[in-house]
Design an enzyme around this catalytic site. Structure first.
Site, PDB file in Angstrom:
ATOM      1  N   ASP A  21       0.837  -1.192   0.000  1.00 29.15           N
ATOM      2  CA  ASP A  21       0.000   0.000   0.000  1.00 29.15           C
ATOM      3  C   ASP A  21       0.875   1.246   0.000  1.00 29.15           C
ATOM      4  O   ASP A  21       1.828   1.352   0.789  1.00 29.15           O
ATOM      5  CB  ASP A  21      -0.884  -0.006   1.251  1.00 29.15           C
ATOM      6  CG  ASP A  21      -1.713   1.250   1.378  1.00 29.15           C
ATOM      7  OD1 ASP A  21      -2.833   1.264   0.855  1.00 29.15           O
ATOM      8  OD2 ASP A  21      -1.240   2.236   2.000  1.00 29.15           O
ATOM      9  N   TYR A  40       3.692   9.679   0.820  1.00 31.69           N
ATOM     10  CA  TYR A  40       4.635   8.923   1.631  1.00 31.69           C
ATOM     11  C   TYR A  40       6.102   9.201   1.327  1.00 31.69           C
ATOM     12  O   TYR A  40       6.994   8.751   2.048  1.00 31.69           O
ATOM     13  CB  TYR A  40       4.355   7.418   1.526  1.00 31.69           C
ATOM     14  CG  TYR A  40       3.032   6.996   2.120  1.00 31.69           C
ATOM     15  CD1 TYR A  40       2.281   7.871   2.892  1.00 31.69           C
ATOM     16  CD2 TYR A  40       2.531   5.720   1.904  1.00 31.69           C
ATOM     17  CE1 TYR A  40       1.072   7.491   3.423  1.00 31.69           C
ATOM     18  CE2 TYR A  40       1.318   5.321   2.444  1.00 31.69           C
ATOM     19  CZ  TYR A  40       0.591   6.214   3.193  1.00 31.69           C
ATOM     20  OH  TYR A  40      -0.609   5.816   3.715  1.00 31.69           O
ATOM     21  N   LYS A  45      -2.916   5.308  -3.300  1.00 33.44           N
ATOM     22  CA  LYS A  45      -3.843   6.345  -2.860  1.00 33.44           C
ATOM     23  C   LYS A  45      -3.438   7.669  -3.498  1.00 33.44           C
ATOM     24  O   LYS A  45      -2.295   8.123  -3.333  1.00 33.44           O
ATOM     25  CB  LYS A  45      -3.841   6.454  -1.333  1.00 33.44           C
ATOM     26  CG  LYS A  45      -4.285   5.170  -0.638  1.00 33.44           C
ATOM     27  CD  LYS A  45      -4.553   5.376   0.829  1.00 33.44           C
ATOM     28  CE  LYS A  45      -3.311   5.582   1.646  1.00 33.44           C
ATOM     29  NZ  LYS A  45      -2.525   4.337   1.811  1.00 33.44           N
ATOM     30  N   HIS A  92      -7.596   9.388  -1.582  1.00 37.25           N
ATOM     31  CA  HIS A  92      -6.979   9.335  -0.256  1.00 37.25           C
ATOM     32  C   HIS A  92      -7.783  10.063   0.811  1.00 37.25           C
ATOM     33  O   HIS A  92      -7.769   9.666   1.977  1.00 37.25           O
ATOM     34  CB  HIS A  92      -5.566   9.918  -0.325  1.00 37.25           C
ATOM     35  CG  HIS A  92      -4.677   9.509   0.807  1.00 37.25           C
ATOM     36  ND1 HIS A  92      -3.312   9.573   0.752  1.00 37.25           N
ATOM     37  CD2 HIS A  92      -4.958   8.999   2.031  1.00 37.25           C
ATOM     38  CE1 HIS A  92      -2.797   9.145   1.883  1.00 37.25           C
ATOM     39  NE2 HIS A  92      -3.782   8.797   2.680  1.00 37.25           N
TER      40      HIS A  92
END
Length: 324
Positions: free
Chosen positions: A50, A55, A84, A117
């Site tokens: 994921d 990130y 996402k 997201h």
């Protein structure tokens, strides 16, 4: 909820695609560790990864996936990649453009699952950290979820995503999509753990055939070191959990994950440690009893960690009902 779908290690989504029940969450995995973690996780048996545009390790994740695919350890159809998309949408076509850019970083032709997201829209190009005091300046006005969902359906039709869903949306926001969609959401990814069991949301989604994947299943220990605006909770040391640790000879993490799995919920725990990675995926050879499950259910504190406090005044903030 346990049924024939959750007796194995994967779940059949409402569109017929199969999602592994345990995946690896990559939030807060350091960029210089990511390739090594991905390689190790593949060797251990992980197939679900994921990721998000937020990130800051997507490029390295793509490099790691590329390495394991070129090595022949796995084939692409054995992997399940969840992406996402950051909510920076201002005009029709931004979903497809954003996903294509994401795919370039991942070095993939498609993702298995594409999620919106967050239900609040940012201005185009907003990449500020959550604890930036000026973060509110990067938030747009009302976000048309129905229009966005049409764009999500388009990326399925074009083969860029096999399944689509949402993350951090509340029940009403999901209902709004369901009322007009051609392709219903296959997945809701949301914070869910023993201290935040979101029972009504789980019941609603399972009734609608929407699979729930839980992030922060351990209460996100250590989060405050990375994001000072959040305060994690110490579920791993809860006495009820520790009693079950002693009863089954398992780790606290395994008990917490098993509890969610037996509720029919998938999990994406994050770890960079090979021992913990191994423990987190080895939860299919034991079961909690009905009494154990009842004791765990009583731990619910409605203890949301990811409250996104910088969004609380926004009209589409998803957790208004939780504000005291």
């Amino acid at each position: 909820m346990t049924d024939e779908h959750t007796l194995g290690k994967s779940f059949t989504l409402n569109d017929g695609n199969s999602i592994p029940l345990v995946g690896l969450g990559t939030s807060r995995i350091l960029p210089n560790e990511t390739i090594s973690v991905i390689t190790t996780a593949i060797d251990i048996g992980y197939r679900h990864f994921d990721t998000s545009e937020f990130y800051k390790n997507t490029t390295q994740l793509g490099d790691g996936l590329r390495q394991v695919l070129l090595s022949g350890k796995v084939n692409r159809d054995e992997l399940f990649i969840t992406a996402k998309l950051a909510p920076c949408y201002e005009a029709f076509g931004d979903i497809e453009t954003s996903l294509k850019e994401f795919l370039t970083l991942l070095q993939l032709e498609y993702v298995d699952l594409c999620l919106l997201h967050f239900p609040i829209q940012f201005k185009k190009g907003a990449t500020k950290c959550n604890n930036d005091p000026k973060f509110g300046e990067y938030i747009n006005g009302f976000c048309d979820h129905v229009q966005l969902w049409k764009e999500m359906e388009d990326v399925v039709e074009k083969g860029l995503a096999m399944s689509i869903g949402v993350s951090n949306f509340n029940q009403q926001q999901i209902k709004n999509i369901i009322q007009t969609c051609k392709i219903p959401p296959a997945v809701l990814q949301t914070e869910c753990h023993a201290y935040l069991q979101v029972k009504d949301l789980v019941k609603f989604c399972q009734h609608e055939g929407i699979f729930i994947t839980a992030f922060a299943p351990f209460g996100s220990p250590g989060l405050s070191k990375f994001e000072p605006c959040y305060k994690e909770c110490d579920i791993l040391s809860d006495e009820v959990v520790l009693d079950l640790v002693r009863k089954y000879g398992r780790t606290s993490a395994q008990i917490l994950l098993r509890y969610l799995i037996q509720r029919g919920i998938g999990v994406i725990p994050k770890s960079s440690d090979a021992v913990r990675l191994t423990e987190n995926i080895n939860i299919f050879d034991f079961s909690l009893t009905d009494d154990d499950m009842e004791m765990m259910t009583k731990l619910d504190k409605n203890g949301r960690i990811f409250s996104f406090p910088f969004f609380k005044e926004h009209p589409q903030y998803p957790y208004c009902e939780e504000i005291n």
